[in-house]
Design an enzyme around this catalytic site. Structure first.
Site, PDB file in Angstrom:
ATOM      1  N   GLY A   1     -33.549 -24.237 -36.491  1.00 14.93           N
ATOM      2  CA  GLY A   1     -33.013 -24.366 -35.133  1.00 14.93           C
ATOM      3  C   GLY A   1     -34.098 -24.471 -34.086  1.00 14.93           C
ATOM      4  O   GLY A   1     -35.230 -24.884 -34.378  1.00 14.93           O
TER       5      GLY A   1
ATOM      6  N   GLU B   1     -39.762 -13.928 -31.906  1.00 10.96           N
ATOM      7  CA  GLU B   1     -40.383 -15.056 -31.218  1.00 10.96           C
ATOM      8  C   GLU B   1     -40.098 -14.962 -29.723  1.00 10.96           C
ATOM      9  O   GLU B   1     -38.974 -14.724 -29.328  1.00 10.96           O
ATOM     10  CB  GLU B   1     -39.807 -16.364 -31.804  1.00 10.96           C
ATOM     11  CG  GLU B   1     -40.439 -17.604 -31.279  1.00 10.96           C
ATOM     12  CD  GLU B   1     -41.965 -17.478 -31.268  1.00 10.96           C
ATOM     13  OE1 GLU B   1     -42.549 -17.349 -32.346  1.00 10.96           O
ATOM     14  OE2 GLU B   1     -42.555 -17.496 -30.174  1.00 10.96           O
TER      15      GLU B   1
ATOM     16  N   CYS C   1     -30.128 -16.733 -25.339  1.00 12.20           N
ATOM     17  CA  CYS C   1     -30.678 -15.398 -25.584  1.00 12.20           C
ATOM     18  C   CYS C   1     -30.281 -14.326 -24.578  1.00 12.20           C
ATOM     19  O   CYS C   1     -29.889 -13.233 -24.982  1.00 12.20           O
ATOM     20  CB  CYS C   1     -32.199 -15.486 -25.638  1.00 12.20           C
ATOM     21  SG  CYS C   1     -32.750 -16.458 -27.042  1.00 12.20           S
TER      22      CYS C   1
HETATM   23  C1  UDX Z   1     -32.914 -18.260 -32.531  1.00 12.22           C
HETATM   24  C2  UDX Z   1     -32.917 -16.885 -33.150  1.00 12.22           C
HETATM   25  O1  UDX Z   1     -32.958 -16.983 -34.475  1.00 12.22           O
HETATM   26  C3  UDX Z   1     -31.852 -16.065 -32.570  1.00 12.22           C
HETATM   27  O2  UDX Z   1     -31.759 -14.811 -33.145  1.00 12.22           O
HETATM   28  C4  UDX Z   1     -32.279 -15.932 -31.175  1.00 12.22           C
HETATM   29  O3  UDX Z   1     -31.572 -14.954 -30.515  1.00 12.22           O
HETATM   30  C5  UDX Z   1     -32.177 -17.268 -30.527  1.00 12.22           C
HETATM   31  O4  UDX Z   1     -33.035 -18.132 -31.142  1.00 12.22           O
HETATM   32  P1  UDX Z   1     -31.969 -20.607 -32.711  1.00 12.22           P
HETATM   33  O5  UDX Z   1     -33.114 -21.103 -33.508  1.00 12.22           O
HETATM   34  O6  UDX Z   1     -31.946 -20.926 -31.253  1.00 12.22           O
HETATM   35  O7  UDX Z   1     -31.889 -19.020 -32.886  1.00 12.22           O
HETATM   36  O8  UDX Z   1     -30.590 -20.931 -33.359  1.00 12.22           O
HETATM   37  P2  UDX Z   1     -30.046 -22.315 -33.830  1.00 12.22           P
HETATM   38  O9  UDX Z   1     -30.685 -23.421 -33.080  1.00 12.22           O
HETATM   39  O10 UDX Z   1     -28.571 -22.153 -33.853  1.00 12.22           O
HETATM   40  O11 UDX Z   1     -30.615 -22.409 -35.325  1.00 12.22           O
HETATM   41  C6  UDX Z   1     -30.198 -21.640 -36.369  1.00 12.22           C
HETATM   42  C7  UDX Z   1     -30.159 -22.542 -37.604  1.00 12.22           C
HETATM   43  O12 UDX Z   1     -29.915 -21.743 -38.752  1.00 12.22           O
HETATM   44  C8  UDX Z   1     -29.078 -23.618 -37.573  1.00 12.22           C
HETATM   45  O13 UDX Z   1     -29.649 -24.874 -37.759  1.00 12.22           O
HETATM   46  C9  UDX Z   1     -28.146 -23.231 -38.735  1.00 12.22           C
HETATM   47  O14 UDX Z   1     -27.596 -24.361 -39.391  1.00 12.22           O
HETATM   48  C10 UDX Z   1     -29.085 -22.477 -39.637  1.00 12.22           C
HETATM   49  N1  UDX Z   1     -28.440 -21.556 -40.572  1.00 12.22           N
HETATM   50  C11 UDX Z   1     -27.542 -20.651 -40.138  1.00 12.22           C
HETATM   51  C12 UDX Z   1     -28.797 -21.613 -41.906  1.00 12.22           C
HETATM   52  O15 UDX Z   1     -29.589 -22.463 -42.308  1.00 12.22           O
HETATM   53  N2  UDX Z   1     -28.255 -20.720 -42.773  1.00 12.22           N
HETATM   54  C13 UDX Z   1     -27.334 -19.794 -42.370  1.00 12.22           C
HETATM   55  O16 UDX Z   1     -26.866 -18.998 -43.208  1.00 12.22           O
HETATM   56  C14 UDX Z   1     -26.974 -19.752 -41.008  1.00 12.22           C
HETATM   57  C1  UDX Z   2     -35.966 -16.667 -22.946  1.00 14.27           C
HETATM   58  C2  UDX Z   2     -37.279 -15.883 -22.867  1.00 14.27           C
HETATM   59  O1  UDX Z   2     -38.034 -16.330 -21.730  1.00 14.27           O
HETATM   60  C3  UDX Z   2     -38.083 -16.081 -24.141  1.00 14.27           C
HETATM   61  O2  UDX Z   2     -39.235 -15.255 -24.111  1.00 14.27           O
HETATM   62  C4  UDX Z   2     -37.216 -15.704 -25.327  1.00 14.27           C
HETATM   63  O3  UDX Z   2     -37.905 -15.936 -26.536  1.00 14.27           O
HETATM   64  C5  UDX Z   2     -35.926 -16.497 -25.334  1.00 14.27           C
HETATM   65  O4  UDX Z   2     -35.239 -16.299 -24.097  1.00 14.27           O
HETATM   66  P1  UDX Z   2     -35.277 -19.212 -22.600  1.00 14.27           P
HETATM   67  O5  UDX Z   2     -33.888 -18.661 -22.545  1.00 14.27           O
HETATM   68  O6  UDX Z   2     -35.572 -20.344 -23.509  1.00 14.27           O
HETATM   69  O7  UDX Z   2     -36.309 -18.050 -22.991  1.00 14.27           O
HETATM   70  O8  UDX Z   2     -35.715 -19.670 -21.125  1.00 14.27           O
HETATM   71  P2  UDX Z   2     -36.182 -18.903 -19.795  1.00 14.27           P
HETATM   72  O9  UDX Z   2     -37.262 -19.694 -19.200  1.00 14.27           O
HETATM   73  O10 UDX Z   2     -36.440 -17.472 -20.039  1.00 14.27           O
HETATM   74  O11 UDX Z   2     -34.916 -19.064 -18.846  1.00 14.27           O
HETATM   75  C6  UDX Z   2     -33.686 -18.407 -19.099  1.00 14.27           C
HETATM   76  C7  UDX Z   2     -32.722 -18.681 -17.961  1.00 14.27           C
HETATM   77  O12 UDX Z   2     -33.121 -18.003 -16.772  1.00 14.27           O
HETATM   78  C8  UDX Z   2     -32.610 -20.162 -17.591  1.00 14.27           C
HETATM   79  O13 UDX Z   2     -31.263 -20.495 -17.333  1.00 14.27           O
HETATM   80  C9  UDX Z   2     -33.449 -20.267 -16.341  1.00 14.27           C
HETATM   81  O14 UDX Z   2     -33.078 -21.334 -15.525  1.00 14.27           O
HETATM   82  C10 UDX Z   2     -33.163 -18.926 -15.687  1.00 14.27           C
HETATM   83  N1  UDX Z   2     -34.209 -18.496 -14.749  1.00 14.27           N
HETATM   84  C11 UDX Z   2     -35.470 -18.232 -15.192  1.00 14.27           C
HETATM   85  C12 UDX Z   2     -33.904 -18.350 -13.393  1.00 14.27           C
HETATM   86  O15 UDX Z   2     -32.776 -18.594 -12.982  1.00 14.27           O
HETATM   87  N2  UDX Z   2     -34.890 -17.943 -12.541  1.00 14.27           N
HETATM   88  C13 UDX Z   2     -36.154 -17.658 -12.955  1.00 14.27           C
HETATM   89  O16 UDX Z   2     -37.000 -17.281 -12.131  1.00 14.27           O
HETATM   90  C14 UDX Z   2     -36.455 -17.817 -14.333  1.00 14.27           C
END
Ligand code: UDX
Ligand code: UDX
Length: 459
Positions: A14, A163, A274
C-alpha cells in the site's frame, strides 16, 4: 561481514509498504526485497509503468530497484519468499473496526492477524517479524501468540518499526527521516534492523525503545499532529468573529521555538487514513484502561475536526441557500478532492464530508482534482448531482459558489481575472486552504472567504 538480514519480505503493497520497501531496496542494492499483496491488480500495477499510488519521486526509485533487488508478487506466490526471509514486515491496513467490540473506535487487527498466521505457516528457521503498520499498544502480544502456533524449530523475534512518512512527501521522508524508531525486546534483532537503516540514516536518528513504547509512540505522534491542526482550526473560528487573522496569529505563536512553526496551517479540517483512525484507537485504548478523562481529551480533537468541516460547508451554503436552507439548482465548483496536495489518496479527505453535506441540501457539484480519478470521486459521492471536471476552468463554469478543498499549487495561480466572467455573478470563493491569491481575486471583482480571516461577511 554478511548482514544479519539479507532477504526481506513485506506483506502489504500500500501507501506505506510499497514506497518504504522501494527506498530500502534502492539504498541497499545487496538486500533482496519482495513485496506481497493479496490484491493481484495492485501487484500488476506495481509491476507496470502506472504505479498504483501517486507519490512524487516514487517512480524513479522503483525503476532503479525493480527487477534488480525489488520484486512485487501476489500473496499466493509469497509462501516460498516468507520461508526464505530473514525479516518479514507487516504493512497491511489497520482500519477502524466497523463491528464487534470497540466498533467505531478500536483498530481492526484482522488483516494483521491473518498475516501472522501466514507467517507462522510458512516461515522456516528464525525470522524477525516487524510491525510496520500502526498498531494499538500491546498488539505484539497478539502477533506473538499466533506465531507460537508455528512448527518445531521455527522461532521469531518481533519488532515495532512504525513508519512516520507523510503522503506527498513520502520519498523525501523515507530518504531523510527525522527519526527511525525500532522497538523490541532483545538487542540483537533491533541491531540487525538498525544496521539496514544506518546505511543512509545518521545513527543518532535511529532510535530504539521497548516494544510497547514504540507501538504507543506512533499513535501519540499522530495524535499530537492532529491536535495541532484542531487547535489552530479552533482559533480560526475565533479569528473570524474577532477580526484577527489566523496566519498572523500562527506566525507569532510559531516563532516561539517551544511551539515551532510547522503544522499550524488552518484548514477545512484534517483528513488522511491515519489521524482520525489513530486518535480513535488511542481513545479506545484509554477507555479500555478506565482512563475516561484521557479519552475525552483526545475525543475533542476529533470532534473539533468534524465541526470545522461542517462549519465550512455551512459557510459555502449560507450566501446561496434558500430561506429553507435548500441548495437545489445551485452549482458549486469543488477544487481539490485529495486529503492534501501531491497525493491521489482520498481516505477520510475532508472533501467527502463537505461534498456530502452540500449534496444532501440539493446542490450540484462540479469536482476537479489533479490526481484523484473520477472513479474514486464517484465511489465516495455517487454519481447523482456530481460532475467530474477535467480542469479548474470546467468546474468553475457557471458556478454559484467555489470551494478550494485541497492545496494543489496550481490553484494558487489561477487567473481570476480571466475566470471571473465564467462564474455566476456574486459567486463567492471559499478557500479551505488559504492558498488562493486574495489580491488577484479582489482585482477580479470577486468575493473571497478564507479560513480564519476576520472582517469577512458571509453574504
Ligand atoms: C498503512 C499502515 O499499514 C496502517 O497501519 C497505517 O495506519 C496507515 O498506513 P497503507 O499502506 O496506507 O497502511 O494501507 P493500504 O494502502 O490500504 O495498503 C495495505 C495493503 O495491504 C493493500 O494493498 C492490501 O491489499 C494489502 N493486504 C491487506 C494484504 O496484502 N494482505 C492482507 O491480509 C490485508
Ligand atoms: C500523517 C503524519 O504526518 C505521518 O507522520 C504519519 O506517518 C501518517 O499520518 P499524512 O496523513 O500522510 O501523514 O499527512 P499530513 O501531512 O500529516 O497531513 C494530514 C492532514 O492534516 C491533511 O489533511 C493535511 O491537509 C492536514 N493539515 C496538516 C492541516 O490541515 N494543517 C497543517 O498545518 C498540517
Amino acid at each position: 561481514m554478511k548482514p544479519l538480514v539479507n532477504k526481506i519480505v513485506c506483506i502489504g503493497a500500500g501507501y506505506v509498504g510499497g514506497p518504504t520497501m522501494a527506498v530500502i531496496a534502492d539504498r541497499c542494492p545487496d538486500l533482496d526485497v519482495t513485496v506481497l499483496d493479496l490484491n493481484e491488480s495492485r501487484i500488476a500495477a506495481w509491476n507496470s509503468e502506472e504505479l498504483p499510488i501517486y507519490e512524487p519521486g516514487l517512480a524513479a526509485v522503483v525503476s532503479r530497484a525493480r527487477g534488480r533487488n525489488l520484486r512485487f508478487v501476489g500473496q499466493t506466490e509469497g509462501a516460498a519468499h516468507v520461508a526464505a526471509a530473514d525479516a518479514v514486515f507487516i504493512s497491511v491496513n489497520t482500519p477502524t473496526k466497523t463491528d464487534g467490540e470497540g466498533a467505531g473506535k478500536a483498530s481492526d487487527l484482522r488483516y494483521v492477524e491473518s498475516c501472522a498466521r501466514f507467517i507462522a505457516t510458512h516461515a522456516k528457521g528464525h525470522t524477525i517479524v516487524i510491525e510496520k503498520s500502526t498498531m494499538p499498544v500491546r498488539a505484539a502480544d497478539r502477533i506473538k501468540s499466533i506465531l507460537a502456533s508455528a512448527g518445531p524449530g521455527v522461532t521469531f523475534d518481533i519488532l515495532s518499526n512504525p513508519e512516520f512518512l507523510a503522503e506527498g512527501t513520502g520519498i523525501r521522508d523515507l530518504e531523510a527521516p527525522d527519526r527511525v524508531l525500532i522497538g523490541g525486546e532483545r538487542p540483537e534483532p533491533i541491531a540487525a534492523l538498525a544496521e539496514i537503516y544506518r546505511r543512509w540514516v545518521p545513527a543518532e536518528r535511529v532510535l530504539s525503545t521497548g516494544l510497547w513504547s514504540a507501538e504507543l509512540s506512533k499513535l501519540v505522534a499522530n495524535a499530537f499532529l492532529a491536535q495541532r491542526v484542531s487547535s489552530i482550526n479552533s482559533i480560526s473560528a475565533l479569528c473570524e468573529v474577532t477580526g484577527a487573522d489566523i496566519e498572523e496569529v500562527a506566525s507569532v505563536i510559531g516563532a516561539d521555538s517551544r511551539i515551532g512553526p510547522k503544522f499550524l496551517r488552518a484548514s477545512v479540517g484534517f483528513g488522511g487514513s491515519c489521524f482520525q483512525k489513530d486518535l480513535l484507537s488511542l481513545i479506545y485504548i484509554s477507555e479500555s484502561y478506565g482512563l475516561t478523562e484521557v479519552a475525552a481529551y483526545w475525543q475533542q480533537v476529533v470532534d473539533l475536526n468534524q465541526w470545522q468541516k461542517h462549519r465550512f460547508a455551512d459557510q459555502i451554503a449560507a450566501p446561496i441557500a434558500t430561506a429553507e436552507g435548500s441548495l437545489r439548482g445551485r452549482r458549486i465548483a469543488i477544487l481539490g478532492f485529495a486529503f492534501k496536495k501531491d497525493t491521489n489518496d482520498v481516505r477520510e479527505t475532508p472533501a467527502i464530508d463537505v461534498c456530502r453535506q452540500l449534496l444532501a441540501r440539493g446542490a450540484t457539484l462540479a469536482v476537479h482534482d489533479y490526481k484523484v480519478t473520477s472513479d474514486s470521486i464517484a465511489s465516495e459521492l455517487g454519481a447523482k448531482g456530481v460532475e467530474v471536471a477535467t480542469s479548474p476552468e470546467a468546474a468553475l463554469a457557471g458556478a454559484d459558489g467555489v470551494a478550494v478543498l485541497t492545496e494543489w499549487s496550481a490553484y494558487a495561480k489561477l487567473d481570476w481575472a480571466r475566470l471571473a466572467g465564467t462564474l455566476n455573478a456574486c459567486a463567492m470563493i471559499h478557500d479551505g486552504r488559504n492558498i488562493v491569491d486574495a489580491e488577484a481575486v479582489r482585482r477580479a471583482g470577486l468575493n473571497l472567504r478564507s479560513i480564519g480571516k476576520g472582517g469577512q461577511s458571509n453574504t
